[in-house]
Scaffold this motif. Structure first.
Motif, mmCIF file in Angstrom:
data_model
loop_
_atom_site.group_PDB
_atom_site.id
_atom_site.type_symbol
_atom_site.label_atom_id
_atom_site.label_comp_id
_atom_site.label_asym_id
_atom_site.label_seq_id
_atom_site.Cartn_x
_atom_site.Cartn_y
_atom_site.Cartn_z
ATOM 1 N N GLU A 368 -1.621 -14.275 38.198
ATOM 2 C CA GLU A 368 -1.670 -15.327 38.139
ATOM 3 C C GLU A 368 -1.850 -14.865 36.071
ATOM 4 O O GLU A 368 -3.120 -14.379 35.820
ATOM 5 C CB GLU A 368 -2.735 -16.707 37.497
ATOM 6 C CG GLU A 368 -1.730 -17.854 36.690
ATOM 7 C CD GLU A 368 -2.814 -18.691 36.670
ATOM 8 O OE1 GLU A 368 -3.094 -19.479 35.597
ATOM 9 O OE2 GLU A 368 -3.927 -19.094 37.326
ATOM 10 N N MET A 369 -0.915 -14.702 35.808
ATOM 11 C CA MET A 369 -0.891 -14.819 33.847
ATOM 12 C C MET A 369 -1.281 -15.381 33.400
ATOM 13 O O MET A 369 -0.103 -17.089 33.268
ATOM 14 C CB MET A 369 0.310 -13.249 33.252
ATOM 15 C CG MET A 369 0.401 -12.190 34.797
ATOM 16 S SD MET A 369 -0.170 -10.704 33.895
ATOM 17 C CE MET A 369 -0.356 -11.104 31.905
ATOM 18 N N GLN A 370 -2.413 -15.634 32.440
ATOM 19 C CA GLN A 370 -2.268 -16.827 30.729
ATOM 20 C C GLN A 370 -2.387 -15.973 29.892
ATOM 21 O O GLN A 370 -2.858 -14.936 30.249
ATOM 22 C CB GLN A 370 -3.996 -17.452 31.848
ATOM 23 C CG GLN A 370 -4.190 -18.046 33.068
ATOM 24 C CD GLN A 370 -5.440 -18.522 33.014
ATOM 25 O OE1 GLN A 370 -5.905 -18.440 32.411
ATOM 26 N NE2 GLN A 370 -5.208 -19.794 34.205
ATOM 27 N N ILE A 389 -0.114 -1.456 23.977
ATOM 28 C CA ILE A 389 -2.110 -2.080 24.452
ATOM 29 C C ILE A 389 -1.678 -3.058 25.415
ATOM 30 O O ILE A 389 -2.208 -2.689 26.679
ATOM 31 C CB ILE A 389 -2.494 -1.944 23.790
ATOM 32 C CG1 ILE A 389 -2.729 -0.516 22.649
ATOM 33 C CG2 ILE A 389 -3.743 -2.395 24.358
ATOM 34 C CD1 ILE A 389 -3.270 -0.802 21.569
ATOM 35 N N VAL A 390 -0.880 -4.068 25.169
ATOM 36 C CA VAL A 390 -0.970 -4.673 26.577
ATOM 37 C C VAL A 390 -0.924 -4.893 27.427
ATOM 38 O O VAL A 390 -1.136 -4.723 28.787
ATOM 39 C CB VAL A 390 -0.187 -6.365 25.975
ATOM 40 C CG1 VAL A 390 0.111 -7.143 26.633
ATOM 41 C CG2 VAL A 390 -0.838 -6.694 25.162
ATOM 42 N N ASN A 391 0.533 -3.992 27.624
ATOM 43 C CA ASN A 391 1.215 -3.645 29.034
ATOM 44 C C ASN A 391 0.168 -2.592 29.699
ATOM 45 O O ASN A 391 0.275 -2.653 30.836
ATOM 46 C CB ASN A 391 2.332 -2.933 28.509
ATOM 47 C CG ASN A 391 3.538 -2.676 29.802
ATOM 48 O OD1 ASN A 391 3.853 -3.312 30.502
ATOM 49 N ND2 ASN A 391 2.994 -1.328 30.716
ATOM 50 N N GLU A 392 0.043 -1.516 29.210
ATOM 51 C CA GLU A 392 -1.683 -1.018 29.759
ATOM 52 C C GLU A 392 -2.369 -1.607 31.386
ATOM 53 O O GLU A 392 -3.284 -0.888 31.498
ATOM 54 C CB GLU A 392 -1.501 0.471 28.842
ATOM 55 C CG GLU A 392 -0.909 1.420 28.220
ATOM 56 C CD GLU A 392 -0.187 2.372 29.754
ATOM 57 O OE1 GLU A 392 -1.290 2.007 30.744
ATOM 58 O OE2 GLU A 392 1.209 2.057 29.231
ATOM 59 N N ILE A 410 -5.106 -13.197 34.975
ATOM 60 C CA ILE A 410 -5.834 -12.039 33.561
ATOM 61 C C ILE A 410 -5.143 -12.687 32.799
ATOM 62 O O ILE A 410 -4.109 -13.695 32.734
ATOM 63 C CB ILE A 410 -4.502 -10.808 33.929
ATOM 64 C CG1 ILE A 410 -4.945 -9.706 35.156
ATOM 65 C CG2 ILE A 410 -4.228 -10.182 32.301
ATOM 66 C CD1 ILE A 410 -3.744 -8.882 34.886
ATOM 67 N N HIS A 411 -6.263 -12.618 31.569
ATOM 68 C CA HIS A 411 -6.169 -14.395 30.281
ATOM 69 C C HIS A 411 -6.316 -12.592 29.651
ATOM 70 O O HIS A 411 -7.030 -12.115 28.478
ATOM 71 C CB HIS A 411 -7.708 -14.692 30.273
ATOM 72 C CG HIS A 411 -6.816 -15.395 29.188
ATOM 73 N ND1 HIS A 411 -8.352 -15.733 28.636
ATOM 74 C CD2 HIS A 411 -5.745 -16.995 28.675
ATOM 75 C CE1 HIS A 411 -7.951 -16.829 27.463
ATOM 76 N NE2 HIS A 411 -6.718 -16.949 28.052
ATOM 77 N N VAL A 412 -5.041 -13.418 28.142
ATOM 78 C CA VAL A 412 -4.304 -12.094 27.323
ATOM 79 C C VAL A 412 -4.662 -12.937 26.264
ATOM 80 O O VAL A 412 -3.922 -14.196 26.124
ATOM 81 C CB VAL A 412 -2.669 -11.814 27.625
ATOM 82 C CG1 VAL A 412 -2.638 -10.987 26.148
ATOM 83 C CG2 VAL A 412 -2.390 -10.682 28.181
ATOM 84 N N SER A 413 -5.105 -13.023 24.949
ATOM 85 C CA SER A 413 -5.349 -14.213 23.805
ATOM 86 C C SER A 413 -4.849 -12.873 22.801
ATOM 87 O O SER A 413 -5.455 -11.953 22.765
ATOM 88 C CB SER A 413 -6.213 -14.440 24.101
ATOM 89 O OG SER A 413 -7.880 -13.905 24.190
ATOM 90 N N THR A 414 -4.804 -13.313 21.651
ATOM 91 C CA THR A 414 -5.036 -13.202 20.111
ATOM 92 C C THR A 414 -5.781 -14.584 19.475
ATOM 93 O O THR A 414 -5.617 -15.461 19.575
ATOM 94 C CB THR A 414 -3.819 -12.808 19.814
ATOM 95 O OG1 THR A 414 -1.989 -13.924 19.536
ATOM 96 C CG2 THR A 414 -3.307 -11.137 20.544
#
Length: 476
Positions: A368-370, A389-392, A410-414
C-alpha cells in the motif's frame, strides 16, 4: 442720483473709485475718487458710453481692455451677480495738451443693481494697481525665467466671460502669442487634444458651485499648430473675490512631456519583456515536450529489452532503469501540461508519482502506498533529483525492506522546514539488514543527495525503515 443730498455726499466722498452705468453701459454718475484716478471731469463722463469715454489705446496692438470689460459687464448684467475681473491693463487717455495714453493697471469689480429682479444699473468699482504691477515687474521677469527652467506656467480661467488671463510662459507653452494678457478661453482650449477636451471642461463644470479654494487637477495632451504634441499636468483652485462673486480658477501647469515619453518607453520595454518571456515560456514548454517524448521512447526501449531478456538480473536492471527514466519523464510531462515552465507543483507531482508507483511495482507486490505531500513549488533542478530519490527509495523498500512482509505499507511525506523542505520515505518492513551490500540504487540516492547539497538520515521506523532527507532552499 439727485434728490438724496446725504447719499450723494457719501458717494462722492467714498475713498474708493465708483462709476455708475445704466444697463446699456452709459455713464450715469461718477464719484470724485474715480475722477481723480482717471484724470477726468464729471462733465466729460456723465452721459457718455463707457467705451467711448475710455477706448483702447490705439498705439498698443495688444490692447484688449474694452473687450474684456464689456464681457465682464455683460456677465454681471445677464446673471444679476457681481463679476470680478483679473488684473487688467487698461490705458487711460490723457485729457490735457498733447493727448496720448498713460499705461495703467486695474483690479475691476462690476456689481449689478437690482430692482424687482431686473438690473437697472451697474456699479463699476476699480482699484488702481499700477504702482504694484510695475514694482513687481522685475520679480515677474525672474519668475518667468524660473518658469522656463521648470516648465511651469500660470493662468487664470474665468468661465463666465470665457476668458483666460495667461502668463507669458502659459501662452508660450500653448504656442500662442508670447505675451502676458487676457485671451479668449476658446483659443487656449482649442489646443487641447480632442479626446481630452470634454474631460477638462468637466473638471471645471463639476466644481462651479463648490466652496472657495476647492482644488481642481487634470492631465491632458496638447496638439500644437506646428504638428507637435505635449503632455501637461495642471493643479489649481476655485477662488471668489467675495461671497457672491462668480467663481474663477487660478491654475499652475507643468509640462510633463519628457516624463510621459519615459513612461511610454518603459511601457514599451515592459511589453517587449512580456513578449520575450512569453516566447521563452513557449520555447521551454516545447523543450519539455520534446524531452518528455524522447524519455518516453527511451523507457519504451528499456522495457522492450527487459521483456526480451527473459527473467533474471538483466531484466530486473533494465526495468529499474526504465522506472528511473519514467520518473524524470513525469516531471517534464507536468511542466508541459502546466503554465509553469521553470518550477514544478511538487506536492501535486509527488501524489501522482505515488499513484503511479501504487499502480506499478507496489501494486504488483501488494504494497500500500500512502502520500502526505505539502503543496509547494520547486525549481526543476530540485524536483527531478527528488523524484528520482523517491523512485529509488520506494523500489528499495519493495525489493528489500518489505520482502515477505504481509500488509506492507510505504509512507511518503514532505513538509516545509525553517530553511528548506524535508522528504521522508518510511516502510513497516523488517528494517535495514546489517552488512547488506550497497547496491546501485543506494549509490544513485547518495549521488543525488550530494547534487542537492542535502543531508540524509536513516533510522528505525519501529517497525520498518525510515529515510529522511533535508533539502536547503536558498532564496534571494
Amino acid at each position: 442720483m439727485g434728490g438724496h443730498p446725504l447719499r450723494d455726499a457719501v458717494f462722492d466722498a467714498a475713498p474708493h473709485a465708483y462709476l455708475v452705468l445704466d444697463p446699456d453701459f452709459v455713464i450715469v454718475d461718477v464719484n470724485q475718487q474715480y475722477l481723480d484716478l482717471t484724470g477726468t471731469r464729471r462733465v466729460d463722463l456723465v452721459g457718455a458710453v463707457m467705451f467711448d469715454a475710455f477706448p483702447d489705446n490705439p498705439d498698443d496692438p495688444t490692447a484688449d481692455g474694452v473687450r474684456n470689460l464689456r464681457l465682464s459687464l455683460e456677465t454681471a448684467r445677464s446673471t444679476g451677480r457681481p463679476h470680478a475681473m483679473a488684473v487688467q491693463k487698461y490705458d487711460i487717455p490723457l485729457r490735457g495738451p498733447g493727448g496720448g495714453f498713460e499705461e495703467r493697471y486695474w483690479k475691476p469689480l462690476n456689481t449689478p443693481v437690482l430692482r424687482a429682479d431686473r438690473v437697472v444699473a451697474l456699479i463699476h468699482h476699480v482699484v488702481d494697481v499700477t504702482d504694484e504691477t510695475i514694482f513687481h515687474r522685475d520679480q515677474a521677469i525672474r519668475l518667468r525665467s524660473a518658469q522656463r527652467l521648470d516648465d511651469l506656467a500660470f493662468w487664470e480661467y474665468d468661465p463666465r466671460t470665457g476668458t483666460i488671463f495667461a502668463s507669458r510662459a502659459f501662452a508660450s507653452m500653448l504656442e500662442l502669442a508670447e505675451r502676458e494678457g487676457t485671451l479668449p478661453a476658446h483659443d487656449c482650449f482649442a489646443r487641447i487634444h480632442a479626446d481630452d477636451r470634454a474631460g477638462v471642461h468637466d473638471v471645471f463644470d463639476q466644481v462651479m458651485d463648490a466652496p472657495e479654494h476647492t482644488s481642481v487637477a487634470f492631465t491632458n495632451r496638447l496638439v500644437l499648430p506646428g504638428g507637435g504634441a505635449r503632455w501637461i499636468s495642471s493643479q489649481g483652485e476655485l477662488v471668489r473675490d467675495h461671497r457672491d462673486a462668480l467663481p474663477r480658477f487660478v491654475v499652475v501647469t507643468l509640462d510633463i512631456t519628457a516624463s510621459k515619453q519615459r513612461e511610454e518607453q518603459l511601457s514599451e520595454a515592459l511589453e517587449d519583456r512580456d513578449r520575450l518571456l512569453a516566447q521563452k515560456e513557449a520555447l521551454l514548454g516545447e523543450v519539455n515536450h520534446r524531452i518528455k517524448n524522447s524519455l518516453q521512447l527511451v523507457a519504451s526501449i528499456l522495457n522492450t529489452d527487459a521483456h526480451r531478456s527473459g527473467h533474471g538480473e538483466v531484466r530486473e536492471r533494465l526495468e529499474r532503469a526504465a522506472a528511473r527514466v519514467r520518473a524524470v519523464t513525469s516531471v517534464h510531462e507536468m511542466l508541459y501540461r502546466s503554465n509553469e515552465v521553470t518550477t514544478v507543483a511538487f506536492g501535486t507531482y509527488l501524489r501522482e508519482l505515488c499513484k503511479n508507483l501504487a499502480d506499478g511495482d507496489a501494486g504488483t507486490a501488494s504494497v500500500e502506498m500512502q502520500c502526505d505531500a505539502a503543496d509547494l513549488h520547486l525549481p526543476t533542478d530540485k524536483a527531478i533529483p527528488l523524484a528520482l530519490i523517491v523512485n529509488e527509495l520506494v523500489s528499495n523498500a519493495i525489493k528489500h525492506g518489505l520482502a515477505g512482509t504481509p500488509d506492507g505499507t510505504i509512507h511518503v511525506s514532505t513538509w516545509v522546514t525553517g530553511d528548506g523542505i524535508a522528504l521522508e520515505v518510511a516502510d513497516n518492513g523488517r528494517g535495514k539488514l546489517e552488512g547488506a551490500e550497497q547496491g546501485l540504487g543506494t549509490r544513485i540516492i547518495e549521488g543525488l543527495v550530494r547534487q542537492l547539497d542535502a543531508s540524509m538520515n536513516t533510522g528505525d521506523a519501529g517497525p520498518g525503515h525510515r529515510v529522511t532527507i533535508h533539502v536547503p532552499l536558498r532564496t534571494g
